[in-house]
Write a protein that holds these residues in place. Sequence first.
Motif, PDB file in Angstrom:
ATOM      1  N   TYR A 109     -77.218 -52.278 -66.478  1.00 36.46           N
ATOM      2  CA  TYR A 109     -78.547 -51.967 -65.958  1.00 36.46           C
ATOM      3  C   TYR A 109     -78.984 -52.966 -64.896  1.00 36.46           C
ATOM      4  O   TYR A 109     -78.728 -54.172 -65.022  1.00 36.46           O
ATOM      5  N   ALA A 110     -79.657 -52.445 -63.875  1.00 35.28           N
ATOM      6  CA  ALA A 110     -80.319 -53.286 -62.881  1.00 35.28           C
ATOM      7  C   ALA A 110     -81.789 -52.896 -62.866  1.00 35.28           C
ATOM      8  O   ALA A 110     -82.123 -51.704 -62.888  1.00 35.28           O
ATOM      9  N   THR A 111     -82.644 -53.888 -62.855  1.00 36.04           N
ATOM     10  CA  THR A 111     -84.077 -53.662 -62.692  1.00 36.04           C
ATOM     11  C   THR A 111     -84.470 -54.341 -61.383  1.00 36.04           C
ATOM     12  O   THR A 111     -84.189 -55.525 -61.189  1.00 36.04           O
ATOM     13  N   VAL A 112     -85.075 -53.550 -60.504  1.00 36.92           N
ATOM     14  CA  VAL A 112     -85.431 -54.038 -59.174  1.00 36.92           C
ATOM     15  C   VAL A 112     -86.936 -53.899 -58.985  1.00 36.92           C
ATOM     16  O   VAL A 112     -87.498 -52.831 -59.238  1.00 36.92           O
ATOM     17  N   ARG A 113     -87.560 -54.983 -58.552  1.00 37.62           N
ATOM     18  CA  ARG A 113     -88.974 -54.917 -58.176  1.00 37.62           C
ATOM     19  C   ARG A 113     -89.027 -55.172 -56.684  1.00 37.62           C
ATOM     20  O   ARG A 113     -88.558 -56.202 -56.195  1.00 37.62           O
ATOM     21  N   TYR A 114     -89.556 -54.191 -55.961  1.00 34.41           N
ATOM     22  CA  TYR A 114     -89.613 -54.319 -54.516  1.00 34.41           C
ATOM     23  C   TYR A 114     -90.880 -53.690 -53.972  1.00 34.41           C
ATOM     24  O   TYR A 114     -91.661 -53.099 -54.700  1.00 34.41           O
ATOM     25  N   PRO A 149     -96.076 -51.501 -54.442  1.00 33.96           N
ATOM     26  CA  PRO A 149     -94.974 -51.977 -55.279  1.00 33.96           C
ATOM     27  C   PRO A 149     -94.238 -50.840 -55.978  1.00 33.96           C
ATOM     28  O   PRO A 149     -94.810 -49.801 -56.280  1.00 33.96           O
ATOM     29  N   VAL A 150     -92.959 -51.082 -56.209  1.00 29.35           N
ATOM     30  CA  VAL A 150     -92.090 -50.144 -56.906  1.00 29.35           C
ATOM     31  C   VAL A 150     -91.238 -50.938 -57.894  1.00 29.35           C
ATOM     32  O   VAL A 150     -90.785 -52.035 -57.574  1.00 29.35           O
ATOM     33  N   VAL A 151     -91.024 -50.386 -59.072  1.00 34.03           N
ATOM     34  CA  VAL A 151     -90.072 -50.958 -60.024  1.00 34.03           C
ATOM     35  C   VAL A 151     -89.084 -49.853 -60.376  1.00 34.03           C
ATOM     36  O   VAL A 151     -89.488 -48.755 -60.776  1.00 34.03           O
ATOM     37  N   ASP A 152     -87.816 -50.120 -60.177  1.00 36.61           N
ATOM     38  CA  ASP A 152     -86.744 -49.173 -60.493  1.00 36.61           C
ATOM     39  C   ASP A 152     -85.838 -49.774 -61.552  1.00 36.61           C
ATOM     40  O   ASP A 152     -85.608 -50.993 -61.566  1.00 36.61           O
ATOM     41  N   ILE A 153     -85.304 -48.904 -62.380  1.00 33.79           N
ATOM     42  CA  ILE A 153     -84.253 -49.277 -63.330  1.00 33.79           C
ATOM     43  C   ILE A 153     -83.075 -48.353 -63.049  1.00 33.79           C
ATOM     44  O   ILE A 153     -83.250 -47.137 -62.942  1.00 33.79           O
ATOM     45  N   TYR A 154     -81.902 -48.935 -62.889  1.00 38.48           N
ATOM     46  CA  TYR A 154     -80.687 -48.169 -62.617  1.00 38.48           C
ATOM     47  C   TYR A 154     -79.688 -48.388 -63.737  1.00 38.48           C
ATOM     48  O   TYR A 154     -79.454 -49.524 -64.152  1.00 38.48           O
ATOM     49  N   TYR A 155     -79.088 -47.301 -64.179  1.00 43.44           N
ATOM     50  CA  TYR A 155     -77.972 -47.380 -65.121  1.00 43.44           C
ATOM     51  C   TYR A 155     -76.723 -47.080 -64.316  1.00 43.44           C
ATOM     52  O   TYR A 155     -76.589 -45.997 -63.729  1.00 43.44           O
ATOM     53  N   VAL A 156     -75.801 -48.038 -64.262  1.00 41.33           N
ATOM     54  CA  VAL A 156     -74.644 -47.971 -63.384  1.00 41.33           C
ATOM     55  C   VAL A 156     -73.374 -47.751 -64.205  1.00 41.33           C
ATOM     56  O   VAL A 156     -73.132 -48.447 -65.196  1.00 41.33           O
ATOM     57  N   VAL A 157     -72.583 -46.777 -63.774  1.00 38.47           N
ATOM     58  CA  VAL A 157     -71.299 -46.470 -64.406  1.00 38.47           C
ATOM     59  C   VAL A 157     -70.232 -46.442 -63.307  1.00 38.47           C
ATOM     60  O   VAL A 157     -70.408 -45.751 -62.296  1.00 38.47           O
ATOM     61  N   ASN A 158     -69.165 -47.181 -63.500  1.00 35.42           N
ATOM     62  CA  ASN A 158     -68.066 -47.232 -62.533  1.00 35.42           C
ATOM     63  C   ASN A 158     -68.554 -47.532 -61.119  1.00 35.42           C
ATOM     64  O   ASN A 158     -68.106 -46.929 -60.147  1.00 35.42           O
TER      65      ASN A 158
END
Length: 178
Positions: A109-114, A149-158
């Motif tokens: 997981y990546a959590t990005v605040r931008y 502001p934006v907060v995203d959460i990404y679930y990354v596979v391969n």
Amino acid sequence: MSIKVFLGVAAMIVTSHVNAVVLQPDYFVSDNGINAVAVKEAAMNYVNFWNTGKKEYAEAALEKNFIDMTPPEGRKVGIDGVLEASNIIRQVVPNLHIEVEHLLITGNYATVRYRFKGNLTGAMIDNKDNKDNKDNKDNKDKGQSIDFPVVDIYYVVNGKIHKTWHHLKYNTFFKQVK
């Protein structure tokens, strides 16, 4: 190593990945897990897509059939929806740019605040019937500053984003464009 092999490997490296160093987060925290580098690359490619609008970044970041778990009403699914959304926002905020404040990586997981920043120079879209609001001079061509502001959460596979969740401060955006 022969020069042919070296040049072949170099060409594969250059053409296989979009360079994800256009933007860097102000603060970066990682668990340094086995997938941390791939997760960071996918996350930053996606952020760089929003920063530039370049399709190559979206394609480098997202699985073809990625799932947006919190899509805005009416958005197309998959990469097509993201590309369309970017085109729409860039019509009204052509100098859109992103500032990445925090990137946190833990596991897959990546959590990005931008922040999305720029100036409103085009006509807003009427949310009721999704038509250009060209007759409303109050929300067009004023050059108002946009900073939300934006907060995203990404679930990354391969190495690709499989699922996204995001929280955008739409109210902040709409107050700024009044």
